[in-house]
Design a protein around this motif. Structure first.
Motif, mmCIF file in Angstrom:
data_model
loop_
_atom_site.group_PDB
_atom_site.id
_atom_site.type_symbol
_atom_site.label_atom_id
_atom_site.label_comp_id
_atom_site.label_asym_id
_atom_site.label_seq_id
_atom_site.Cartn_x
_atom_site.Cartn_y
_atom_site.Cartn_z
ATOM 1 N N SER A 225 -9.381 20.881 56.134
ATOM 2 C CA SER A 225 -8.260 20.277 56.862
ATOM 3 C C SER A 225 -7.048 21.006 56.783
ATOM 4 C CB SER A 225 -7.882 18.996 56.303
ATOM 5 O OG SER A 225 -7.659 19.029 54.870
ATOM 6 N N ASP A 226 -6.781 22.128 56.070
ATOM 7 C CA ASP A 226 -5.717 22.810 55.965
ATOM 8 C C ASP A 226 -6.011 24.261 56.822
ATOM 9 O OD1 ASP A 226 -4.147 21.129 54.391
ATOM 10 O OD2 ASP A 226 -5.118 21.968 52.578
ATOM 11 N N GLY A 227 -7.241 24.439 57.148
ATOM 12 C CA GLY A 227 -7.680 25.647 57.966
ATOM 13 C C GLY A 227 -8.096 26.747 57.247
ATOM 14 N N ASN A 228 -8.374 26.326 55.896
ATOM 15 C CA ASN A 228 -8.853 27.516 55.016
ATOM 16 C C ASN A 228 -10.364 27.682 55.388
ATOM 17 O OD1 ASN A 228 -6.600 27.842 53.357
ATOM 18 N ND2 ASN A 228 -7.071 25.683 52.504
ATOM 19 N N ARG A 229 -10.863 28.763 55.243
ATOM 20 C CA ARG A 229 -12.342 29.016 55.878
ATOM 21 C C ARG A 229 -13.076 29.351 54.544
ATOM 22 N NH1 ARG A 229 -15.450 33.461 56.575
ATOM 23 N NH2 ARG A 229 -16.992 33.716 58.418
ATOM 24 N N TRP A 230 -14.372 28.838 54.569
ATOM 25 C CA TRP A 230 -15.279 28.850 53.421
ATOM 26 C C TRP A 230 -16.590 29.170 54.117
ATOM 27 C CZ3 TRP A 230 -12.769 27.855 48.668
ATOM 28 C CH2 TRP A 230 -11.605 27.039 48.865
ATOM 29 N N GLU A 231 -17.340 29.987 53.213
ATOM 30 C CA GLU A 231 -18.648 30.348 53.725
ATOM 31 C C GLU A 231 -19.615 30.363 52.644
ATOM 32 O OE1 GLU A 231 -20.623 33.851 56.731
ATOM 33 O OE2 GLU A 231 -18.673 33.774 56.075
ATOM 34 N N SER A 232 -20.900 30.026 52.848
ATOM 35 C CA SER A 232 -22.056 30.186 51.977
ATOM 36 C C SER A 232 -22.455 31.508 51.670
ATOM 37 C CB SER A 232 -23.134 29.284 52.368
ATOM 38 O OG SER A 232 -23.676 29.697 53.470
ATOM 39 N N VAL B 4 -24.603 21.242 54.002
ATOM 40 C CA VAL B 4 -24.175 20.261 52.581
ATOM 41 C C VAL B 4 -22.657 21.171 52.672
ATOM 42 C CG1 VAL B 4 -24.215 19.642 50.562
ATOM 43 C CG2 VAL B 4 -26.327 19.856 52.190
ATOM 44 N N ILE B 5 -21.659 20.255 52.652
ATOM 45 C CA ILE B 5 -20.235 20.527 52.180
ATOM 46 C C ILE B 5 -19.910 19.736 51.360
ATOM 47 C CG2 ILE B 5 -17.965 20.781 53.044
ATOM 48 C CD1 ILE B 5 -19.158 21.304 55.838
ATOM 49 N N THR B 6 -19.420 20.247 50.016
ATOM 50 C CA THR B 6 -19.008 19.460 48.893
ATOM 51 C C THR B 6 -17.681 19.944 48.490
ATOM 52 O OG1 THR B 6 -21.320 19.364 48.027
ATOM 53 C CG2 THR B 6 -19.629 18.770 46.542
ATOM 54 N N GLU B 7 -16.694 18.839 48.374
ATOM 55 C CA GLU B 7 -15.363 19.274 47.879
ATOM 56 C C GLU B 7 -15.392 19.089 46.272
ATOM 57 O OE1 GLU B 7 -10.759 17.798 48.417
ATOM 58 O OE2 GLU B 7 -12.371 16.460 49.367
ATOM 59 N N ASN B 8 -14.979 19.933 45.711
ATOM 60 C CA ASN B 8 -14.857 20.234 44.308
ATOM 61 C C ASN B 8 -13.426 19.634 43.624
ATOM 62 O OD1 ASN B 8 -17.260 21.828 44.251
ATOM 63 N ND2 ASN B 8 -15.943 23.426 44.819
ATOM 64 N N LEU B 9 -13.543 19.272 42.498
ATOM 65 C CA LEU B 9 -12.409 18.660 41.839
ATOM 66 C C LEU B 9 -11.016 19.563 41.807
ATOM 67 C CD1 LEU B 9 -13.951 17.389 38.608
ATOM 68 C CD2 LEU B 9 -13.344 15.989 40.390
ATOM 69 N N ASP B 10 -11.015 20.867 42.092
ATOM 70 C CA ASP B 10 -9.786 21.778 42.241
ATOM 71 C C ASP B 10 -9.509 21.887 43.473
ATOM 72 O OD1 ASP B 10 -11.972 23.090 43.167
ATOM 73 O OD2 ASP B 10 -11.805 24.908 41.608
ATOM 74 N N GLY B 11 -10.263 21.128 44.541
ATOM 75 C CA GLY B 11 -9.782 21.015 46.030
ATOM 76 C C GLY B 11 -10.500 22.271 46.697
ATOM 77 N N TYR C 173 -14.106 24.278 47.885
ATOM 78 C CA TYR C 173 -15.377 23.664 48.857
ATOM 79 C C TYR C 173 -16.588 24.627 48.479
ATOM 80 C CZ TYR C 173 -12.522 20.399 51.300
ATOM 81 O OH TYR C 173 -11.473 19.448 51.706
ATOM 82 N N THR C 174 -17.725 23.971 48.158
ATOM 83 C CA THR C 174 -18.969 24.498 48.045
ATOM 84 C C THR C 174 -19.847 24.235 49.350
ATOM 85 O OG1 THR C 174 -18.921 24.508 45.682
ATOM 86 C CG2 THR C 174 -21.090 24.835 46.873
ATOM 87 N N VAL C 175 -20.012 25.329 49.941
ATOM 88 C CA VAL C 175 -20.953 24.964 51.172
ATOM 89 C C VAL C 175 -22.174 25.405 51.203
ATOM 90 C CG1 VAL C 175 -18.804 24.971 52.933
ATOM 91 C CG2 VAL C 175 -19.771 27.191 52.414
ATOM 92 N N GLU C 176 -23.071 25.086 51.848
ATOM 93 C CA GLU C 176 -24.670 25.428 51.453
ATOM 94 C C GLU C 176 -25.518 24.979 52.867
ATOM 95 O OE1 GLU C 176 -25.866 25.059 46.912
ATOM 96 O OE2 GLU C 176 -25.145 23.258 47.985
ATOM 97 N N ILE C 177 -26.491 25.696 52.947
ATOM 98 C CA ILE C 177 -27.397 25.519 54.059
ATOM 99 C C ILE C 177 -28.682 25.688 53.573
ATOM 100 C CG2 ILE C 177 -27.061 27.727 55.393
ATOM 101 C CD1 ILE C 177 -27.403 26.020 57.930
ATOM 102 N N SER C 178 -29.758 24.943 53.632
ATOM 103 C CA SER C 178 -31.067 25.247 53.430
ATOM 104 C C SER C 178 -32.124 24.515 54.210
ATOM 105 C CB SER C 178 -31.250 24.369 51.977
ATOM 106 O OG SER C 178 -30.746 22.950 51.849
#
Length: 736
Positions: free
Chosen positions: A601-608, A626-633, A635-640
């Motif tokens: 939502s803040d425009g940050n980019r995450w890649e698996s 699969v996109i998971t938000e971690n406790l520290d804000g 993200y963990t992104v995965e594709i399988s």
């Protein structure tokens, strides 16, 4: 239609001429014009009665003083335009194609003969068939070997010279020399056109060298010479193999084609019909010569190949670039246009232009391709991902115009001004030697406009554009709550088969390639529609790369849309079906990397990290993001991939049921339809059975598999759109 010398049982003899039919067959050529084959005097023009109908015979005198006659039979009733004693010119209309006596005997066609003076039917119609062909000869072969060399070959040479002077920015002068036999006519080979058509082109080239060796100084056109700045072109009056122009490459340390002065040459073959258009189109010759320039200008200078390749490559083997953007692009039709430059990619390859790297946060001015000068810089944007290692991928930015104010030879491009983005994917990070792939990714024709690539996080903004200049700003891509998959293929199959792929099968078939798709739960699709051939974007808010050939593809959709990403090797199956000899070269397995990218939502980019997979021809692999938000804000992104633990098949009904109990997915495949993969959270996985009871907009399924080894499965499915019902009974399950 019968060829010269064909045996006809009904008439008890050999055919004494050739039957010429229209391409459409039947009576499609009825009434078509018949022209005199050469200058001469009409010695017969009359109705010859049943079996012949109207017949015209013309007497011709050859340069050596000898005579031959041409005969035209089955001419249309009342269509003859000449009379006995008339003088005719080559190409003069003399009649029209008919159907025999009173246009009522045969399908429309022209019976055509060439006779010598020892023909017993000199000056009059003959039997049409005979046990003895003395006095007659094969008409096509005779014409091919006795035609004068057209003067327009010199015009063609001048056009080739002019083309390359402009395209190379004055750095290359192509000196074209035209050779002919001592009497000014075509060189005559020892065998007939029909004979060569059954042989490898090497046989023709070797014979062609032999017959003209005493007239041609091959040393002037020898790559082995230190100057190494030439190429030999052979032209034949007809298209011997029916596959147009090609370059015959010298192979082996001693060369394939040897001449009297121990010169080894590379040779171009061009059938004369390529030039017969009123505009004398040179595209075929210029295209094949451009191949040779890769060896002349690059290899002879550096002593090594570039991108694993000795010759400037065909871009239709490396991507989707077509005839309007590069002389080496795909034609998709005949050689119908010629006024098109080599693209900046090809010009850099040949050393006429050079690359300049750009970066985000800057604005650049792009000069049109036809306004550039030798040694000017092509702007490119280079990008990398960690697992690509040493192989950069990049976009080329190229401004094109079809204005005749700036060019004589780039006026058949499609736009008055257009900014093209070519995506180049280098393959040097993969094992072995891989050719680059190049795809035309986007074309912008008006300003302001933009092109974004969310996979690598860049936006190109077109601020202004004219026929000579364009201004582009390169910025960081901005988005929020967007997810997407990116695929990069190793092009294993392409790299293996490209050097051996027969020229004649390239255009009609699908070359090996894998595609990326996305499907929503509602059945909306992003990707290539195999039925229409169009790339479709049905998911609202989705953005995609489009269908790129063995290049990097990506599809992004809004975060709140539940999608599955699919990798499909349909084109690979079609390729191996059309060209089964490819199995001798490749095992059909393609390797690819697939990763998931997410913009929060803040425009940050995450890649698996990428997953590396293999796919077989015709195989379809479904993937779950699969996109998971971690406790520290973060993200963990995965594709399988979905793993099918159980596959049940009913060969009699041609139905298949695939089940993944781990993720609770299933897919039902009918003989006439492959339904989408379904997620069934209510799938009942018991100790001795699996039970599926599922219904949505597309399909309703009830299935049960029993026994711990799943020895039995029964399923019934209803198509939600057509109400068609399908059954599956598998008595012996296939457990994976």
């Amino acid at each position: 239609a019968q060829d010269f010398g064909d045996w006809n049982t009904d008439y008890g003899g050999y055919h004494l001429g050739e039957d010429w039919n229209g391409e459409g067959g039947g009576d499609t050529d009825f009434g078509d014009a018949v022209y005199a084959v050469s200058n001469g005097e009409v010695v017969y023009a009359d109705d010859a009665g049943k079996g012949w109908g109207n017949v015209i015979i013309i007497n011709h005198r050859l340069p050596d003083g000898s005579e031959v006659q041409s005969m035209y039979a089955h001419l249309r009733y009342d269509s003859m335009l000449v009379s006995t004693g008339d003088t005719v010119k080559r190409g003069e209309k003399i009649a029209e194609i008919g159907k025999g006596y009173q246009d009522a005997e045969y399908w429309a066609h022209l019976h055509f003969e060439i006779r010598f003076p020892d023909c017993e039917y000199w000056n009059k119609p003959g039997p049409g068939y005979s046990l003895d062909t003395i006095g007659w000869t094969d008409p096509s072969d005779f014409i091919d070997t006795h035609r004068e060399l057209p003067s327009y070959f010199y015009e063609i040479g001048e056009k080739v010279t002019d083309y390359y002077l402009e395209v190379s920015y004055g750095s290359l002068y192509v000196n074209v020399e035209v050779y002919r036999d001592q009497d000014g006519s075509w060189f005559t080979l020892p065998q007939s056109t029909a004979w060569y058509s059954t042989k490898d082109s090497d046989v023709f080239i070797k014979h062609a060298i032999d017959v003209c060796d005493s007239s041609v100084d091959f040393k002037k056109h020898d790559y082995a010479d230190e100057s190494g700045k030439g190429i030999i072109t052979f032209v034949s009056p007809s298209d011997i193999w029916g596959r147009g122009a090609f370059i015959a490459k010298n192979r082996g340390p001693d060369g394939t084609y040897d001449t009297d002065d121990d010169t080894n040459v590379d040779a171009i073959y061009v059938p004369e019909p390529r030039f017969r258009d009123k505009d004398k189109v040179i595209r075929g010759l210029a295209h094949e010569f451009a191949h040779a320039l890769g060896k002349i200008l690059v290899t002879s200078v550096s002593g090594s190949s570039k991108d694993c390749w000795w010759f400037l490559p065909d871009l239709y083997l490396r991507g989707n670039v077509d005839k309007h953007w590069d002389l080496m692009g795909a034609l998709r039709s005949q050689y119908d246009i010629e006024h098109v430059h080599l693209s900046s990619y090809s010009k850099e390859w040949l050393g006429w232009l050079k690359y300049k790297d750009t970066r985000k946060g800057e604005t650049y001015t792009i000069t049109s391709l036809t306004s550039m000068k030798y040694g000017d810089e092509i702007l490119r944007y280079t990008y990398r991902k960690p697992w690509w290692e040493a192989a950069p991928h990049f976009y080329i930015m190229e401004l094109r115009t079809n204005s005749e104010d700036y060019s004589d030879w780039d006026i058949e491009t499609l736009h008055q001004h257009a900014l093209a983005f070519y995506q180049v994917d280098l393959k040097v990070d993969f094992p072995g030697c891989r050719p680059d792939t190049i795809d035309l990714s986007r074309v912008l024709t008006t300003a302001p406009d933009s092109f974004s690539d969310p996979d690598i996080g860049v936006t190109f903004k077109l601020n202004s554009i004219s026929e000579q200049r364009a201004e582009v700003s390169i910025e960081k891509y901005k988005a929020s709550k967007l997810k997407g998959a990116s695929i990069t293929t190793s092009a294993d199959i392409l790299s293996l088969i490209m050097p051996t792929l027969p020229h004649e099968i390239v255009m009609p078939i699908h070359l090996p390639d894998i595609d990326l798709h996305a499907y929503s739960e509602e059945g909306k699709h992003v990707g290539l529609n195999y039925e229409t051939g169009e790339y479709e974007v049905e998911i609202l808010g989705a953005v995609a790369s489009g269908d790129l050939f063995n290049g990097r593809e990506w599809i992004f959709v809004p975060e709140d849309i539940n999608v599955r990403f699919v990798v499909d090797a349909k084109d690979n199956k079609e390729f191996f079906d059309a060209f089964p000899k490819a199995w001798e070269i490749s095992d059909g397995i393609e390797n690819f990397d697939l990763s998931l990218v997410y913009y929060d939502s803040d425009g940050n980019r995450w890649e698996s990290a990428p997953i590396t997979e293999q796919i077989n021809p015709g195989e379809t692999i479904w993937h779950i993001p699969v996109i998971t938000e971690n406790l520290d804000g973060t993200y963990t992104v995965e594709i399988s991939p979905i793993t099918w633990e159980h596959i049940f098949e009913d060969p009699r009904r041609q139905t298949v049921l695939k089940i993944s109990t781990d993720d609770k997915y299933f897919q039902f495949i009918a003989p006439d339809k492959e339904f989408l993969v379904k997620h069934d959270p209510n799938m009942n996985v018991l100790k001795r059975a699996i039970i599926i009871h599922y219904k949505d907009w597309e399909i309703k399924v009830f299935a049960i598999a029993i026994n711990t080894k799943l020895d039995f499965c029964v399923a019934i499915a209803w198509d939600g759109q057509t109400r068609t019902r399908y059954f599956l009974i598998d008595k012996v399950g296939i457990e994976e």
